[in-house]
Motif scaffolding. Structure first.
Motif, PDB file in Angstrom:
ATOM      1  N   SER A  25      41.959  41.577   2.729  1.00 22.20           N
ATOM      2  CA  SER A  25      41.575  41.346   4.124  1.00 22.20           C
ATOM      3  C   SER A  25      41.608  39.981   4.767  1.00 22.20           C
ATOM      4  O   SER A  25      41.209  39.671   5.569  1.00 22.20           O
ATOM      5  CB  SER A  25      39.969  41.772   4.119  1.00 22.20           C
ATOM      6  OG  SER A  25      39.203  41.155   3.597  1.00 22.20           O
ATOM      7  N   SER A  26      42.486  39.225   3.874  1.00 25.14           N
ATOM      8  CA  SER A  26      42.385  37.789   4.188  1.00 25.14           C
ATOM      9  C   SER A  26      43.442  37.385   5.261  1.00 25.14           C
ATOM     10  O   SER A  26      44.436  38.231   5.474  1.00 25.14           O
ATOM     11  CB  SER A  26      42.912  37.038   2.964  1.00 25.14           C
ATOM     12  OG  SER A  26      44.305  37.413   2.579  1.00 25.14           O
ATOM     13  N   THR A  27      43.056  36.449   6.106  1.00 26.86           N
ATOM     14  CA  THR A  27      43.840  36.233   7.346  1.00 26.86           C
ATOM     15  C   THR A  27      44.252  34.641   7.019  1.00 26.86           C
ATOM     16  O   THR A  27      43.398  33.860   6.549  1.00 26.86           O
ATOM     17  CB  THR A  27      43.246  36.385   8.463  1.00 26.86           C
ATOM     18  OG1 THR A  27      44.208  36.091   9.651  1.00 26.86           O
ATOM     19  CG2 THR A  27      42.002  35.788   8.625  1.00 26.86           C
ATOM     20  N   ASN A  28      45.356  34.258   7.680  1.00 28.70           N
ATOM     21  CA  ASN A  28      45.648  32.667   7.915  1.00 28.70           C
ATOM     22  C   ASN A  28      45.144  32.077   9.152  1.00 28.70           C
ATOM     23  O   ASN A  28      45.665  30.906   9.473  1.00 28.70           O
ATOM     24  CB  ASN A  28      47.458  32.537   7.497  1.00 28.70           C
ATOM     25  CG  ASN A  28      48.089  33.120   8.401  1.00 28.70           C
ATOM     26  OD1 ASN A  28      47.678  34.100   9.248  1.00 28.70           O
ATOM     27  ND2 ASN A  28      49.277  32.693   8.617  1.00 28.70           N
ATOM     28  N   CYS A  29      44.869  32.967   9.983  1.00 28.00           N
ATOM     29  CA  CYS A  29      44.264  32.537  11.360  1.00 28.00           C
ATOM     30  C   CYS A  29      42.845  31.755  11.176  1.00 28.00           C
ATOM     31  O   CYS A  29      42.290  32.112  10.708  1.00 28.00           O
ATOM     32  CB  CYS A  29      44.281  33.827  12.264  1.00 28.00           C
ATOM     33  SG  CYS A  29      45.616  34.671  12.678  1.00 28.00           S
ATOM     34  N   PRO A  30      42.908  30.667  12.102  1.00 26.62           N
ATOM     35  CA  PRO A  30      41.676  29.941  12.291  1.00 26.62           C
ATOM     36  C   PRO A  30      40.512  30.826  13.239  1.00 26.62           C
ATOM     37  O   PRO A  30      41.071  31.963  13.599  1.00 26.62           O
ATOM     38  CB  PRO A  30      42.179  28.659  12.984  1.00 26.62           C
ATOM     39  CG  PRO A  30      43.274  28.955  13.690  1.00 26.62           C
ATOM     40  CD  PRO A  30      43.974  29.984  13.014  1.00 26.62           C
ATOM     41  N   SER A  31      39.460  30.219  13.197  1.00 26.24           N
ATOM     42  CA  SER A  31      38.560  31.039  14.076  1.00 26.24           C
ATOM     43  C   SER A  31      38.662  31.089  15.426  1.00 26.24           C
ATOM     44  O   SER A  31      38.268  32.084  16.192  1.00 26.24           O
ATOM     45  CB  SER A  31      37.182  30.337  13.679  1.00 26.24           C
ATOM     46  OG  SER A  31      37.096  29.201  14.107  1.00 26.24           O
ATOM     47  N   THR A  32      39.453  30.296  15.920  1.00 31.32           N
ATOM     48  CA  THR A  32      39.693  30.088  17.281  1.00 31.32           C
ATOM     49  C   THR A  32      41.317  30.194  17.441  1.00 31.32           C
ATOM     50  O   THR A  32      42.095  29.362  16.865  1.00 31.32           O
ATOM     51  CB  THR A  32      39.258  28.891  18.191  1.00 31.32           C
ATOM     52  OG1 THR A  32      38.104  28.965  18.086  1.00 31.32           O
ATOM     53  CG2 THR A  32      39.666  29.082  19.782  1.00 31.32           C
ATOM     54  N   ILE A  33      41.882  31.312  18.097  1.00 28.91           N
ATOM     55  CA  ILE A  33      43.396  31.266  18.193  1.00 28.91           C
ATOM     56  C   ILE A  33      44.077  31.635  19.637  1.00 28.91           C
ATOM     57  O   ILE A  33      43.181  31.635  20.598  1.00 28.91           O
ATOM     58  CB  ILE A  33      43.604  32.752  17.457  1.00 28.91           C
ATOM     59  CG1 ILE A  33      42.932  34.068  18.138  1.00 28.91           C
ATOM     60  CG2 ILE A  33      43.183  32.698  16.072  1.00 28.91           C
ATOM     61  CD1 ILE A  33      43.612  35.497  17.464  1.00 28.91           C
ATOM     62  N   LYS A  34      45.357  31.336  19.800  1.00 26.13           N
ATOM     63  CA  LYS A  34      45.969  31.768  21.077  1.00 26.13           C
ATOM     64  C   LYS A  34      46.789  32.906  20.881  1.00 26.13           C
ATOM     65  O   LYS A  34      47.268  33.688  19.784  1.00 26.13           O
ATOM     66  CB  LYS A  34      47.056  30.575  21.011  1.00 26.13           C
ATOM     67  CG  LYS A  34      46.680  29.161  21.350  1.00 26.13           C
ATOM     68  CD  LYS A  34      47.862  28.364  21.595  1.00 26.13           C
ATOM     69  CE  LYS A  34      47.063  26.791  21.771  1.00 26.13           C
ATOM     70  NZ  LYS A  34      48.211  25.833  21.914  1.00 26.13           N
ATOM     71  N   TYR A  35      46.617  33.759  22.153  1.00 25.74           N
ATOM     72  CA  TYR A  35      47.104  35.091  22.366  1.00 25.74           C
ATOM     73  C   TYR A  35      48.350  34.685  23.379  1.00 25.74           C
ATOM     74  O   TYR A  35      47.883  35.114  24.262  1.00 25.74           O
ATOM     75  CB  TYR A  35      46.324  36.182  22.666  1.00 25.74           C
ATOM     76  CG  TYR A  35      46.849  37.434  22.610  1.00 25.74           C
ATOM     77  CD1 TYR A  35      48.153  38.131  22.055  1.00 25.74           C
ATOM     78  CD2 TYR A  35      46.200  38.384  23.336  1.00 25.74           C
ATOM     79  CE1 TYR A  35      48.485  39.140  22.339  1.00 25.74           C
ATOM     80  CE2 TYR A  35      46.444  39.767  23.504  1.00 25.74           C
ATOM     81  CZ  TYR A  35      47.497  40.243  23.035  1.00 25.74           C
ATOM     82  OH  TYR A  35      47.906  41.442  23.268  1.00 25.74           O
ATOM     83  N   LEU A  36      49.404  34.341  23.081  1.00 28.60           N
ATOM     84  CA  LEU A  36      50.559  33.814  24.194  1.00 28.60           C
ATOM     85  C   LEU A  36      51.119  34.946  24.761  1.00 28.60           C
ATOM     86  O   LEU A  36      51.330  35.786  24.048  1.00 28.60           O
ATOM     87  CB  LEU A  36      51.434  33.062  23.313  1.00 28.60           C
ATOM     88  CG  LEU A  36      50.894  31.482  22.785  1.00 28.60           C
ATOM     89  CD1 LEU A  36      51.990  30.922  22.178  1.00 28.60           C
ATOM     90  CD2 LEU A  36      50.252  30.630  23.866  1.00 28.60           C
ATOM     91  N   PRO A  37      51.462  34.677  25.937  1.00 28.20           N
ATOM     92  CA  PRO A  37      52.385  35.716  26.846  1.00 28.20           C
ATOM     93  C   PRO A  37      53.692  35.870  26.281  1.00 28.20           C
ATOM     94  O   PRO A  37      54.344  34.708  25.548  1.00 28.20           O
ATOM     95  CB  PRO A  37      52.290  35.437  28.196  1.00 28.20           C
ATOM     96  CG  PRO A  37      51.972  33.910  28.265  1.00 28.20           C
ATOM     97  CD  PRO A  37      51.491  33.496  26.901  1.00 28.20           C
ATOM     98  N   LYS A  38      54.232  37.081  26.492  1.00 27.34           N
ATOM     99  CA  LYS A  38      55.812  36.842  25.937  1.00 27.34           C
ATOM    100  C   LYS A  38      56.688  36.550  27.238  1.00 27.34           C
ATOM    101  O   LYS A  38      57.178  37.074  28.192  1.00 27.34           O
ATOM    102  CB  LYS A  38      56.248  38.299  25.874  1.00 27.34           C
ATOM    103  CG  LYS A  38      55.613  39.069  24.614  1.00 27.34           C
ATOM    104  CD  LYS A  38      56.188  40.371  24.279  1.00 27.34           C
ATOM    105  CE  LYS A  38      55.596  40.975  22.854  1.00 27.34           C
ATOM    106  NZ  LYS A  38      56.245  42.314  22.839  1.00 27.34           N
TER     107      LYS A  38
END
Length: 257
Positions: free
Chosen positions: A243-256
């Motif tokens: 269940s590990s992730t490399n994402c930090p606690s705050t992320i970007k969800y960029l548009p295409k």
């Protein structure tokens, strides 16, 4: 569109209709056994040893692949119940020209969907499909040629691609996030916990999100256990063993764009 069924207090189960390429042997008295929770010598009917199966999706923004309001397919990966896995399990079935294989099986609708939603960002789509089949598809015990009656070469690969497409259609990541007020933005940031919460609520089990460029979300892992075989079975949401992730606690969800 494939349908969902759910019982009170139970994880969401996905029952998928299929148009089969060949005739997979029936699996009487085994479909009640959930992969990773039992064992059987009939591995045509119980996915073993790789009973934890991950449906993996991309959110490609550079370069862009797929519609701007949908994630795209990466693959359908069989893993052992402890998170380990094998790859390239049968080089003799590393089929080429998946396009023709699907067309010959009458799966034009599946192929058309793949051309919109199963796309590579660094090679031809055909090469990507060939890679996913050879690397992961050949490792499913329930897709062995011996599991088929009147088997013809490639029957099991057609079932793999149909299954992957149908399962993906039950997992509308973009919509589930949008329903929670989480939409792509070049300026906003989001809490990773908010995305996880929204997706787990909709899916019925925890998911794993991955990031690139430190904090830009780009991939998701949904995990399932399987009742029956890949071609005709019931997919039951499960937790990823890793269940590990490399994402930090705050992320970007960029548009295409």
């Amino acid at each position: 569109m494939p349908s969902f069924t759910q019982t009170a207090g139970a994880a969401l189960a996905v029952i998928l209709p299929f148009v089969l390429a060949g005739t997979h042997d029936t699996c009487p008295n085994t479909t009640s056994v959930l992969s990773c929770s039992g064992s059987s010598t009939n591995t045509c009917c119980i996915s073993s040893p790789y009973g934890l199966i991950q449906q993996v999706q991309f959110w490609d923004t550079d370069p862009v692949t797929g519609p701007d309001d949908s994630w795209t397919i990466h693959g359908l990966w069989p893993n052992d119940c402890d998170g380990s896995y094998s790859e390239n399990c049968d080089s003799s079935r590393a089929y080429k020209d998946i396009t023709t294989l699907l067309q010959n099986a009458g799966e034009d609708d599946t192929l058309s969907f793949m051309q919109d939603y199963w796309l590579s960002n660094d090679e031809s789509d055909e090469a990507f499909w060939e890679h996913e089949w050879a690397t992961h598809g050949t490792c499913y015990s329930t897709l062995e040629p011996s599991c088929y009656t009147d088997y013809e070469t490639g029957d099991e690969a057609v079932d793999f691609f149909v299954a992957t497409v149908n399962l993906f259609q039950t997992l509308p990541t973009y919509t589930w996030l949008a329903n929670a007020g989480i939409t792509p933005s070049s300026s906003k940031t989001y809490k990773l916990s908010a995305l996880n919460s929204a997706l787990e609520s909709a899916f019925g089990a925890p998911v794993v999100l991955l990031c690139e460029n430190t904090n830009e979300v780009y991939e998701i892992y949904y995990a399932f256990n399987l009742q029956g075989d890949v071609a005709t079975g019931t997919w039951v949401p499960a937790s990823n063993e890793d269940s590990s992730t490399n994402c930090p606690s705050t992320i970007k969800y960029l548009p295409k764009s």
